[in-house]
Scaffold this active site. Structure first.
Site, PDB file in Angstrom:
ATOM      1  N   HIS A  81      38.324  61.127  88.521  1.00 56.19           N
ATOM      2  CA  HIS A  81      37.466  62.034  87.761  1.00 56.19           C
ATOM      3  C   HIS A  81      37.595  61.822  86.258  1.00 56.19           C
ATOM      4  CE1 HIS A  81      34.611  65.148  87.587  1.00 56.19           C
ATOM      5  NE2 HIS A  81      35.118  65.991  88.458  1.00 56.19           N
ATOM      6  N   ASP A 104      32.096  61.098  86.532  1.00 57.07           N
ATOM      7  CA  ASP A 104      31.697  62.502  86.687  1.00 57.07           C
ATOM      8  C   ASP A 104      31.255  62.754  88.117  1.00 57.07           C
ATOM      9  OD1 ASP A 104      32.205  62.988  84.019  1.00 57.07           O
ATOM     10  OD2 ASP A 104      30.153  62.493  83.409  1.00 57.07           O
TER      11      ASP A 104
END
Length: 411
Positions: free
Chosen positions: A382, A386
């Protein structure tokens, strides 16, 4: 003439190895290019073979000892006759051996199975009962080809369906069922390296997994229609993995962040797609890499994956085969896994998990239809990717697989 037996020269990425197995003992006769010893590193198992006909004079590094690149591990004497196989001794003992066979035929029939070094290693890695393997070699010797043929006969006949419950890669304990005995077995260098990398991946990445499901009927129909012609033309079977690799490459081109890696505070975007395919072996999980997959045809992908699978089973994968990679695909479905969260293969930022194809009732245009469905999972870092990109990446793979013509049309 006495020569030194040295460990192979390791690549720069490998600091040291350990002696896994000595296949010959001091004084035992060996032929040129016959396997002497296996050296296990944290990535591959390297073989050291005899430089000429002769015998091992001395072993300097025992099994389990740590060795460095090019380090001397033993001494070899060329041209010497070992205690096990001089021709004159064999001739002189022949009459006595014949008499023993005539007096004790049962003992002769119950002798040990003779295996070639490569066959023995392959059988041990896959925990095979060698007494069930039909021998085709000289003097009743079991060859590597015999072991591979036996494994093929034991494998599931229908591709795409999960294999029967396989034996664990962990060693057999052979302990009584009533007691509370334990057996301590040290990790191999490869398995210890795998364990370390998996823990590092979870500690050093903000790992998250997103799921989706794909209707496999279009791919299965296409495969059913063309599989015979495909195999006849290209000499390789049309599997499912080729479709997933092609779909993943197209999705990677649309979402470059999924094909990137993190190096310190830098994000490295790769202008090529090198896809690693996770392969389970008796020694642990390895990930050989398909290079420049965008330029490969479906047949090229299937052939290369097949070659990697054979090399992995035989322990022949080189470090170059497993170095690099910008994205990884793991197929737990071959073992019956319905859903999982795959762990990243650092420094890559994403990994695709395939699973078992299972028929499920699905709602299609207001009607309930039974379809062959597969859950897909993408684990991603992450920090680099995204959630929106990860979800769209997985949806793209789903759309390409549910309409395979889009892969060819680039739409």
């Amino acid at each position: 003439m006495t020569t030194e037996i040295k460990a192979p020269v390791f690549p720069e990425s490998v600091a040291e190895g350990s002696v896994a197995t000595w296949h010959k003992k001091p004084g035992e006769a060996v032929s040129r290019d016959e396997l002497l010893v296996d050296i296990e590193t944290d990535k591959v198992v390297l073989e050291v073979v005899a430089p000429a006909d002769g015998v091992i004079e001395k072993i300097l590094k025992e099994e389990g000892d740590t060795v460095l690149s090019g380090e001397i591990i033993g001494q070899f004497k060329e041209g010497a006759k070992g205690a096990a196989a001089p021709a004159e001794k064999a001739k002189s003992e022949a009459p006595a051996a014949k008499a023993m066979v005539e007096e004790a035929p049962a003992a002769a029939k119950s002798g040990d199975v003779v295996l070639s070094p490569a066959a023995r290693r392959l059988a041990e890695e896959n925990s095979l009962d060698v007494s069930r393997i039909e021998a085709s070699g000289k003097d009743g010797r079991v060859t590597k080809e015999d072991v591979l043929a036996f494994m093929k006969d034991q494998s599931p006949a229908v591709e795409g369906k999960p294999a029967p419950a396989a034996e664990s890669n962990m060693p057999r304990l052979d302990l009584p069922g009533q007691g509370r005995e334990e057996k301590r077995v040290p990790m191999t260098r490869l398995r210890a390296s795998i364990a370390r990398r998996l823990v590092e991946a979870q500690q050093n990445a903000a790992m998250l997994t997103t799921f989706n499901e794909v209707n496999m009927k279009p791919v299965m129909d296409l495969r059913k229609q063309y599989k015979d012609a495909f195999e006849k033309k290209h000499g390789v079977k049309m599997g499912f993995m080729g479709f997933f690799v092609k779909a993943a490459v197209e999705a990677l081109k649309r979402f470059p962040a999924v094909n990137a890696s993190i190096d310190g505070n830098d994000m490295v975007y790769h202008g090529y797609q090198d896809v690693g395919v996770a392969v389970s072996t008796g020694r642990g999980l390895v990930v050989p890499v398909l290079r420049d997959v965008d330029a490969m045809s479906l047949a090229d992908i299937e052939k290369t994956i097949g070659d990697f699978g054979a090399k992995a089973r035989d322990g022949k994968l080189s470090i170059e085969d497993m170095t690099g990679g910008t994205f990884t695909i793991s197929n737990g479905g071959v073992f019956g896994s319905l859903m999982s969260t795959p762990i990243l293969n650092p420094p890559q930022t994403a990994i695709l998990g395939m699973h078992k194809i299972q028929e499920r009732p699905m709602a299609v245009n207001g009607q309930v239809v039974v379809l062959p469905m597969m859950y897909l999972a993408v684990s991603y870092d992450h920090r680099m990717i995204d959630g929106k990109e990860a979800v769209q990446f997985l949806v793209t793979i789903k759309e390409l697989l549910e309409d395979p013509a889009r892969i060819l049309l680039d739409v």
